[in-house]
Design a protein around this motif. Structure first.
Motif, PDB file in Angstrom:
ATOM      1  N   PHE A  36      33.248  16.586  -7.557  1.00 20.74           N
ATOM      2  CA  PHE A  36      33.826  17.899  -7.511  1.00 20.74           C
ATOM      3  C   PHE A  36      34.816  18.317  -6.307  1.00 20.74           C
ATOM      4  CE2 PHE A  36      33.765  22.603  -6.238  1.00 20.74           C
ATOM      5  CZ  PHE A  36      33.782  22.982  -7.460  1.00 20.74           C
ATOM      6  N   GLN A  37      34.603  17.701  -5.274  1.00 17.90           N
ATOM      7  CA  GLN A  37      35.293  18.020  -4.083  1.00 17.90           C
ATOM      8  C   GLN A  37      36.653  17.327  -4.394  1.00 17.90           C
ATOM      9  OE1 GLN A  37      34.223  20.220  -1.604  1.00 17.90           O
ATOM     10  NE2 GLN A  37      32.586  20.185  -3.054  1.00 17.90           N
ATOM     11  N   LEU A  38      36.838  16.000  -4.835  1.00 22.01           N
ATOM     12  CA  LEU A  38      37.971  15.468  -5.005  1.00 22.01           C
ATOM     13  C   LEU A  38      38.815  15.870  -6.126  1.00 22.01           C
ATOM     14  CD1 LEU A  38      39.608  12.902  -4.361  1.00 22.01           C
ATOM     15  CD2 LEU A  38      38.311  11.737  -6.253  1.00 22.01           C
ATOM     16  N   LEU A  39      38.171  16.209  -7.056  1.00 24.04           N
ATOM     17  CA  LEU A  39      39.010  16.731  -8.153  1.00 24.04           C
ATOM     18  C   LEU A  39      39.498  18.297  -8.377  1.00 24.04           C
ATOM     19  CD1 LEU A  39      37.418  14.252 -10.986  1.00 24.04           C
ATOM     20  CD2 LEU A  39      39.450  14.240  -9.579  1.00 24.04           C
ATOM     21  N   GLU A  40      38.398  19.149  -7.756  1.00 25.77           N
ATOM     22  CA  GLU A  40      38.552  20.365  -7.526  1.00 25.77           C
ATOM     23  C   GLU A  40      38.523  21.048  -9.108  1.00 25.77           C
ATOM     24  OE1 GLU A  40      42.418  20.076  -5.481  1.00 25.77           O
ATOM     25  OE2 GLU A  40      41.604  21.231  -3.867  1.00 25.77           O
TER      26      GLU A  40
ATOM     27  N   TRP B 132      32.111   6.900 -17.396  1.00 25.51           N
ATOM     28  CA  TRP B 132      33.272   6.743 -18.439  1.00 25.51           C
ATOM     29  C   TRP B 132      34.125   5.363 -18.236  1.00 25.51           C
ATOM     30  CZ3 TRP B 132      32.553  10.734 -15.145  1.00 25.51           C
ATOM     31  CH2 TRP B 132      33.306  11.059 -14.188  1.00 25.51           C
ATOM     32  N   HIS B 133      35.356   5.486 -18.827  1.00 25.12           N
ATOM     33  CA  HIS B 133      36.397   4.323 -18.805  1.00 25.12           C
ATOM     34  C   HIS B 133      37.788   4.668 -18.318  1.00 25.12           C
ATOM     35  CE1 HIS B 133      33.990   1.006 -20.358  1.00 25.12           C
ATOM     36  NE2 HIS B 133      33.368   1.876 -21.030  1.00 25.12           N
ATOM     37  N   PRO B 134      37.821   4.963 -17.048  1.00 28.64           N
ATOM     38  CA  PRO B 134      39.397   5.312 -16.520  1.00 28.64           C
ATOM     39  C   PRO B 134      40.261   4.213 -17.169  1.00 28.64           C
ATOM     40  CG  PRO B 134      37.741   5.614 -14.583  1.00 28.64           C
ATOM     41  CD  PRO B 134      37.090   4.728 -15.742  1.00 28.64           C
ATOM     42  N   GLU B 135      40.128   3.127 -17.264  1.00 30.55           N
ATOM     43  CA  GLU B 135      40.995   2.250 -17.605  1.00 30.55           C
ATOM     44  C   GLU B 135      41.602   2.496 -18.950  1.00 30.55           C
ATOM     45  OE1 GLU B 135      37.383   0.443 -19.080  1.00 30.55           O
ATOM     46  OE2 GLU B 135      37.848   1.429 -17.614  1.00 30.55           O
ATOM     47  N   PHE B 136      41.079   3.139 -19.781  1.00 34.17           N
ATOM     48  CA  PHE B 136      41.480   3.363 -20.861  1.00 34.17           C
ATOM     49  C   PHE B 136      42.630   4.546 -20.958  1.00 34.17           C
ATOM     50  CE2 PHE B 136      37.594   1.058 -22.552  1.00 34.17           C
ATOM     51  CZ  PHE B 136      38.495  -0.028 -23.249  1.00 34.17           C
ATOM     52  N   PHE B 137      42.352   5.345 -20.016  1.00 44.43           N
ATOM     53  CA  PHE B 137      43.222   6.428 -19.952  1.00 44.43           C
ATOM     54  C   PHE B 137      44.699   6.165 -19.063  1.00 44.43           C
ATOM     55  CE2 PHE B 137      39.438   9.401 -20.342  1.00 44.43           C
ATOM     56  CZ  PHE B 137      39.964  10.114 -21.393  1.00 44.43           C
ATOM     57  N   GLY B 138      44.635   4.978 -18.423  1.00 44.68           N
ATOM     58  CA  GLY B 138      45.731   4.598 -17.696  1.00 44.68           C
ATOM     59  C   GLY B 138      46.144   5.197 -16.299  1.00 44.68           C
ATOM     60  N   THR B 139      47.198   4.904 -15.670  1.00 49.04           N
ATOM     61  CA  THR B 139      47.837   5.030 -14.507  1.00 49.04           C
ATOM     62  C   THR B 139      48.366   6.502 -14.455  1.00 49.04           C
ATOM     63  OG1 THR B 139      49.838   4.105 -14.817  1.00 49.04           O
ATOM     64  CG2 THR B 139      48.184   2.743 -14.158  1.00 49.04           C
ATOM     65  N   ASP B 140      48.564   7.166 -15.632  1.00 51.39           N
ATOM     66  CA  ASP B 140      49.510   8.287 -15.353  1.00 51.39           C
ATOM     67  C   ASP B 140      48.604   9.680 -15.458  1.00 51.39           C
ATOM     68  OD1 ASP B 140      51.815   6.884 -15.280  1.00 51.39           O
ATOM     69  OD2 ASP B 140      51.875   6.654 -17.580  1.00 51.39           O
ATOM     70  N   THR B 141      47.332   9.540 -15.020  1.00 57.47           N
ATOM     71  CA  THR B 141      46.568  10.950 -15.227  1.00 57.47           C
ATOM     72  C   THR B 141      46.222  11.332 -13.617  1.00 57.47           C
ATOM     73  OG1 THR B 141      44.355  10.065 -15.210  1.00 57.47           O
ATOM     74  CG2 THR B 141      45.319  10.231 -17.222  1.00 57.47           C
ATOM     75  N   VAL B 142      46.192  12.639 -13.291  1.00 55.19           N
ATOM     76  CA  VAL B 142      45.807  13.078 -12.044  1.00 55.19           C
ATOM     77  C   VAL B 142      44.322  12.500 -11.547  1.00 55.19           C
ATOM     78  CG1 VAL B 142      45.398  15.261 -10.681  1.00 55.19           C
ATOM     79  CG2 VAL B 142      47.419  15.041 -12.349  1.00 55.19           C
ATOM     80  N   VAL B 143      43.491  12.672 -12.521  1.00 57.26           N
ATOM     81  CA  VAL B 143      42.098  12.125 -12.364  1.00 57.26           C
ATOM     82  C   VAL B 143      41.868  10.832 -11.872  1.00 57.26           C
ATOM     83  CG1 VAL B 143      39.833  11.755 -13.372  1.00 57.26           C
ATOM     84  CG2 VAL B 143      40.806  13.938 -13.940  1.00 57.26           C
ATOM     85  N   ASN B 144      42.604   9.853 -12.639  1.00 52.93           N
ATOM     86  CA  ASN B 144      42.590   8.662 -12.076  1.00 52.93           C
ATOM     87  C   ASN B 144      43.477   8.151 -10.850  1.00 52.93           C
ATOM     88  OD1 ASN B 144      41.176   7.731 -14.299  1.00 52.93           O
ATOM     89  ND2 ASN B 144      42.837   6.625 -15.292  1.00 52.93           N
ATOM     90  N   GLU B 145      44.539   8.985 -10.645  1.00 52.42           N
ATOM     91  CA  GLU B 145      45.135   8.805  -9.360  1.00 52.42           C
ATOM     92  C   GLU B 145      44.264   9.391  -8.200  1.00 52.42           C
ATOM     93  OE1 GLU B 145      49.369  10.378  -7.179  1.00 52.42           O
ATOM     94  OE2 GLU B 145      48.806  11.217  -9.319  1.00 52.42           O
ATOM     95  N   ARG B 146      43.848  10.590  -8.335  1.00 52.44           N
ATOM     96  CA  ARG B 146      42.869  10.886  -7.326  1.00 52.44           C
ATOM     97  C   ARG B 146      41.663   9.932  -7.073  1.00 52.44           C
ATOM     98  NH1 ARG B 146      42.649  17.461  -7.523  1.00 52.44           N
ATOM     99  NH2 ARG B 146      44.890  17.904  -7.197  1.00 52.44           N
ATOM    100  N   LEU B 147      41.204   9.430  -8.164  1.00 53.40           N
ATOM    101  CA  LEU B 147      39.813   8.630  -8.024  1.00 53.40           C
ATOM    102  C   LEU B 147      40.237   7.106  -7.340  1.00 53.40           C
ATOM    103  CD1 LEU B 147      36.881   7.832  -8.514  1.00 53.40           C
ATOM    104  CD2 LEU B 147      37.653   7.326 -10.909  1.00 53.40           C
TER     105      LEU B 147
END
Length: 232
Positions: A157-161, A209-224
């Motif tokens: 929650f703190q990371l993704l706001e 869940w599977h961040p790898e299927f969403f790829g490198t172009d999401t804000v969530v994956n970038e922050r994580l």
């Protein structure tokens, strides 16, 4: 110098071969790390070399964890385990936690983390848990299947706001009894645990869940992934 992240290899039981989803490696590379696929072995001396050399570790998705590892007989709905992979990853995870090196678990990774620390799993959600949510989605997997609630006291929650996050969902097993030294940081609408962390460690996080299927172009994956790599 960029941190080196040891990546647990995927294994194909039918083909008796190791393999890898490139997106795991792409995420690590894009956000500042050097990925290194570990050898598929239970030789502890060889594993100790990589455990010493790598700065952090990514525990990937894959086979069901053997139910015997959490004190349960396999049901007919439990998938075929890979005992060699179980043995390798349990050894590595125990050592990584003991050394307080950063660790990120994905899908199977969250389940191994829970079992290693004394928790249990539902062997098949549909058979053992009353829910209207389809957790085992069909392809394509780069889309939202359901939402999860990020707990306000947790680091996600703190990371993704944000309080709610749309995720994909490609699993038929899940955390049942949470290990005593882990804390939940995300729940699905039916109250299954979707993410955990270990509060007393530098960075031990895992998501269902599977961040790898969403790829490198999401804000969530970038922050994580930036948060993980920053601790390595």
């Amino acid at each position: 110098m960029k941190p080196v992240i040891g990546v647990m290899p995927l294994f194909d039981n039918q083909k008796d071969s190791i393999w890898m989803l490139p997106a795991y490696l792409d995420l690590l590379e894009k956000y500042g790390a050097i990925p290194l696929i570990l050898p598929f072995t239970t030789n502890q001396e060889n594993l100790d070399y990589f455990l010493g050399q790598c700065d952090g570790f990514l525990f990937t998705g894959g086979q069901d964890v053997s139910p015997e590892l959490y004190g349960t007989l396999p049901s007919e709905l439990s998938g075929e385990p890979c005992l060699k992979r179980d043995k390798m990853e349990i050894y590595c995870m125990q050592k990584v936690i003991a050394m307080d090196k950063p660790l990120l678990g994905i899908c199977r990774g969250i389940q191994v983390l829970n079992v290693v620390n004394g928790g249990t799993l539902y062997q098949d959600i549909a058979a053992e848990y009353s829910t209207q949510i389809a957790h085992d989605m069909t392809a394509p997997y780069d889309r939202v299947q359901h939402s999860v609630k990020l707990l306000k006291e947790g680091p996600l929650f703190q990371l993704l706001e944000k309080e709610n996050l749309g995720v994909n969902s490609y699993h038929h097993q899940a955390i049942k009894d949470l290990a005593p030294n882990l804390e939940a940081t995300a729940l699905s609408a039916d109250d299954l645990i979707e993410a955990v962390y270990m509060p007393d460690k530098k960075f031990v996080w895992a998501v269902q869940w599977h961040p790898e299927f969403f790829g490198t172009d999401t804000v969530v994956n970038e922050r994580l992934f930036k948060a993980f790599i920053a601790k390595c």
